[in-house]
Design an enzyme around this catalytic site. Structure first.
Site, PDB file in Angstrom:
ATOM      1  N   ARG A  50       2.824  59.470   2.764  1.00  0.00           N
ATOM      2  CA  ARG A  50       2.543  60.300   3.779  1.00  0.00           C
ATOM      3  C   ARG A  50       1.812  60.120   5.032  1.00  0.00           C
ATOM      4  NH1 ARG A  50       1.913  64.238  -0.606  1.00  0.00           N
ATOM      5  NH2 ARG A  50       3.693  64.923  -1.491  1.00  0.00           N
ATOM      6  N   LYS A 108       6.727  56.770  18.528  1.00  0.00           N
ATOM      7  CA  LYS A 108       8.276  56.756  17.878  1.00  0.00           C
ATOM      8  C   LYS A 108       8.412  55.728  17.160  1.00  0.00           C
ATOM      9  CE  LYS A 108      10.709  59.507  21.616  1.00  0.00           C
ATOM     10  NZ  LYS A 108      11.945  59.503  22.235  1.00  0.00           N
ATOM     11  N   GLU A 143      13.384  48.126  31.145  1.00  0.00           N
ATOM     12  CA  GLU A 143      12.395  49.350  30.905  1.00  0.00           C
ATOM     13  C   GLU A 143      11.233  49.186  31.674  1.00  0.00           C
ATOM     14  OE1 GLU A 143      13.079  51.457  28.493  1.00  0.00           O
ATOM     15  OE2 GLU A 143      14.262  50.629  27.145  1.00  0.00           O
ATOM     16  N   LYS A 165       3.718  55.030  30.662  1.00  0.00           N
ATOM     17  CA  LYS A 165       4.210  55.544  29.422  1.00  0.00           C
ATOM     18  C   LYS A 165       3.134  56.163  28.666  1.00  0.00           C
ATOM     19  CE  LYS A 165       6.586  55.304  25.387  1.00  0.00           C
ATOM     20  NZ  LYS A 165       7.554  54.531  24.692  1.00  0.00           N
ATOM     21  N   GLU A 203       8.022  64.985  22.759  1.00  0.00           N
ATOM     22  CA  GLU A 203       9.246  64.951  23.703  1.00  0.00           C
ATOM     23  C   GLU A 203       9.961  66.602  23.642  1.00  0.00           C
ATOM     24  OE1 GLU A 203      11.884  61.500  23.405  1.00  0.00           O
ATOM     25  OE2 GLU A 203      13.555  62.610  23.970  1.00  0.00           O
ATOM     26  N   ARG A 211       8.762  63.895  28.425  1.00  0.00           N
ATOM     27  CA  ARG A 211       8.909  62.641  27.740  1.00  0.00           C
ATOM     28  C   ARG A 211      10.280  62.232  27.831  1.00  0.00           C
ATOM     29  NH1 ARG A 211       5.986  59.947  22.235  1.00  0.00           N
ATOM     30  NH2 ARG A 211       7.301  58.210  22.110  1.00  0.00           N
ATOM     31  N   ASN A 256      14.151  58.638  28.695  1.00  0.00           N
ATOM     32  CA  ASN A 256      15.462  58.326  28.019  1.00  0.00           C
ATOM     33  C   ASN A 256      16.535  57.933  29.401  1.00  0.00           C
ATOM     34  OD1 ASN A 256      14.658  58.597  25.519  1.00  0.00           O
ATOM     35  ND2 ASN A 256      15.093  60.708  25.781  1.00  0.00           N
ATOM     36  N   HIS A 316      19.667  55.966  28.654  1.00  0.00           N
ATOM     37  CA  HIS A 316      19.740  55.555  27.269  1.00  0.00           C
ATOM     38  C   HIS A 316      20.681  56.379  26.637  1.00  0.00           C
ATOM     39  CE1 HIS A 316      15.772  53.963  27.804  1.00  0.00           C
ATOM     40  NE2 HIS A 316      15.708  53.700  26.662  1.00  0.00           N
ATOM     41  N   HIS A 323      23.070  53.818  24.758  1.00  0.00           N
ATOM     42  CA  HIS A 323      23.386  54.100  23.324  1.00  0.00           C
ATOM     43  C   HIS A 323      24.641  54.318  23.050  1.00  0.00           C
ATOM     44  CE1 HIS A 323      19.176  55.821  21.931  1.00  0.00           C
ATOM     45  NE2 HIS A 323      18.907  54.489  22.539  1.00  0.00           N
ATOM     46  N   HIS A 373      19.554  46.025  23.880  1.00  0.00           N
ATOM     47  CA  HIS A 373      19.102  47.179  24.194  1.00  0.00           C
ATOM     48  C   HIS A 373      18.707  47.458  25.719  1.00  0.00           C
ATOM     49  CE1 HIS A 373      17.382  51.312  23.934  1.00  0.00           C
ATOM     50  NE2 HIS A 373      15.956  50.908  24.479  1.00  0.00           N
TER      51      HIS A 373
END
Lengths: 374, 374
Positions: free
Chosen positions: A125, A147, A189, A231, A241, A245, A249, A252, A256, A269
């Site tokens: 955990r 993330k 990026e 960032k 997010e 935030r 994206n 993205h 994606h 990417h």
């Protein structure tokens, strides 16, 4: 024993209350003892891959002398970011008798960082982990902000967690050995930060893209620093997010869709994000959000960077739309996209008019097809 | 439309800032609309198992009319709490096009709740979930507090996350159909609260164990309420188990060792915890922490409850120790155990003298062997 002397570097802070942590940025940091300083346990697992470990592994291990260190070396590539390798890391740690007091270190790019971070999030955990990003993309983006994830055959980053590292150590010297294509993909990026919220940085990028492409140390150091600063600010304001935030994206959702359609075997990417940002800019201009000429400015900078700016052939507007709608940024059937008011200022659009998007995609793909045949 | 009228019930609050949530406790809650009130999305996945779903599934589904509901029905048993079923749940949700705005509902005992909660923790980095516990153990313990996990062949709950539900709906009426053995196993966790921090409740349990065993509604309602109150207080004070939350593990390190040795096919979790609490009490008394006679009092209450109080045959002291040392509650090689100053007051012992523990285990197992042959 005297205090260790670390190489000159800047330290940014990601301000998240009790989860706050430093980002160390500078050339020559790996092997200097900075990573070691953030390890508080005897048990340490280093996760890396077959490309990075031979290049930089020994310098990291040199810092960790005297500790109980296990190396977990993965194959290279996005397809390795899966639940099987997640389980393999956890199994190795359990076999080694690692307690919840252990530390994981990710030495690699985004794939290693995301996978290792997710393992750290879930081992008993949650255990401590340190990001040592070795690619430009990882240094300016994926290593900062907590993330973590693995991919699922039905979508990228679909299984994951928010789990902040205890430190990020970005040695910009490591970027010298990065393959050209991967380096340029990372610049996508970097440019993203300029486009979404930092017009001053965007101007600087337009003026310094030459030196930056050549990896001139000063330009590179500034670009990494300014990117991480952006960032860190965004993450501190919105860790999970729920708001701004999502600006990160930009490009993205389009990107994606391209990566998914190519089953992650086509564009990198960052390259897909570059195409996606051109598309987001094009759509923003077409719907009247951005003044005419703005999209061309975005496209021009990415082109000068040496990045792809056209969607790949073989994908129809309907296929594009269908994959985008399945993306996790779609909420209850409504399409969410990051769009731009101008280069340097993006916003979250929560109810994108799908008809307009379909029309734009049709024109964009047709235009790209025409340009390919000329 | 008039406001719905809900059955009489108590509501406890788990106070965790923005992650706070209510625990609803009462007979007849399922089907009353209380679960529905906590669903904020159209997309809902109900995770249950083949035993519980036929008994209680329709009452839950009755509340969810008009929503896009998927049922995911697992086989019954602790061995189902694994990474394969975790992946199966996520795959089903992805195939159904569920966004990060969806809601998961766990309808079942601890296995369903832990597994469903972990899926909720990781689906797109975290979605809302509701606990509808159908066993006593789940109502008083596992559904409250946000611990989610799956098992690994090398240990129980080794892969997991802290992820709080948005609500717990504990319908004590559901406990009427619970098999006797499972019901009694749940009482072990009820008694645990008395032993670790609630001497008044412990006295009440000693006086009311008869009615409680017979599931007299008033006794049962009080026991669930008081248990959840204790759990909620402990979790609010220490969400991530950096301190007093560890007290909830009384008997669990011994118990997990038994479960692991039996490969989860012998004693039920609560039964193993009952044996473990007797052992923790015995060890506490033997090392002089508790006054003489205290361990007998603990043993007597658990015996009157109808729970096992002796470790099973076939496990040596060394095997016991080896499994306990691998337990995630061991930190950097030092053994951590929850011990007792007196019945009603437990504490975390971070550096258990292993020699004394080995000696106690030897005597305890030898004693049990002798009693078995008489």
């Amino acid at each position: 024993m005297s205090e260790p002397v670390f190489p000159e570097h800047v330290v940014l802070q990601v301000s998240l209350g009790e989860r706050s942590y430093p980002i160390h940025i500078g050339a020559g940091l790996l092997g200097s003892g900075i990573v070691r300083r953030h390890v508080q346990s005897r048990q340490v697992a280093v996760v890396s891959n077959e490309i990075v470990a031979p290049l930089h592994g020994n310098r990291l291990l040199g810092e960790l002398g005297g500790l109980d260190v296990r190396q977990i070396i993965l194959r290279d590539g996005e397809q390795e970011k899966n639940l099987e390798n997640f389980n393999a890391i956890l199994t190795r740690m359990l076999e080694s008798g690692f307690s919840r007091n252990c530390t994981l270190i990710a030495l690699g790019g985004g794939v290693v960082g995301d996978l290792c971070g997710f393992a750290a999030a879930c081992y008993m955990r949650g255990v401590r982990f340190i990001q040592v990003p070795t690619t430009l993309l990882a240094q300016v983006d994926s290593s900062v902000g907590g993330k973590t994830a693995v991919n699922h055959p039905l979508g990228k980053n679909m299984i994951g967690a928010f789990h902040q590292p205890v430190a990020v150590v970005a040695d910009t010297g490591l970027l010298e050995t990065l393959p050209e294509r991967e380096y340029l993909a990372g610049l996508a990026e970097v440019i993203k930060y300029g486009l979404i919220r930092d017009a001053v940085f965007l101007d600087w990028l337009e003026q310094n893209i030459g030196p930056l492409r050549r990896r001139a140390p000063d330009a590179l150091a500034h670009a990494v620093h300014r990117s991480c600063q952006n960032k860190a600010e965004v993450v501190a304001a919105d860790e999970r997010e729920s708001g701004q935030r999502a600006l990160l994206n930009l490009g993205h959702t389009f990107g994606h869709a391209i990566e998914t359609a190519q089953e992650y075997r086509g564009l990198l990417h960052g390259e897909a994000v570059a195409v996606g940002m051109v598309m987001a800019a094009g759509f923003s201009e077409q719907t009247g959000l951005m003044p005419p000429g703005s999209a061309a400015r975005v496209r021009s900078l990415l082109e000068r960077t040496g990045l792809p700016v056209e969607p790949p052939p073989g994908l129809s507007a309907e296929e594009f739309l269908a994959i985008m709608a399945r993306d996790k940024k779609a909420v209850d059937g409504k399409m969410r996209l990051i769009l731009m008011n101008k280069p340097g200022e993006a916003f979250v659009c929560d109810a994108v008019p799908v008809a307009a998007l379909r029309e734009y995609l049709g024109e964009c793909l047709a235009g790209a097809a025409v340009r390919r045949t000329n």
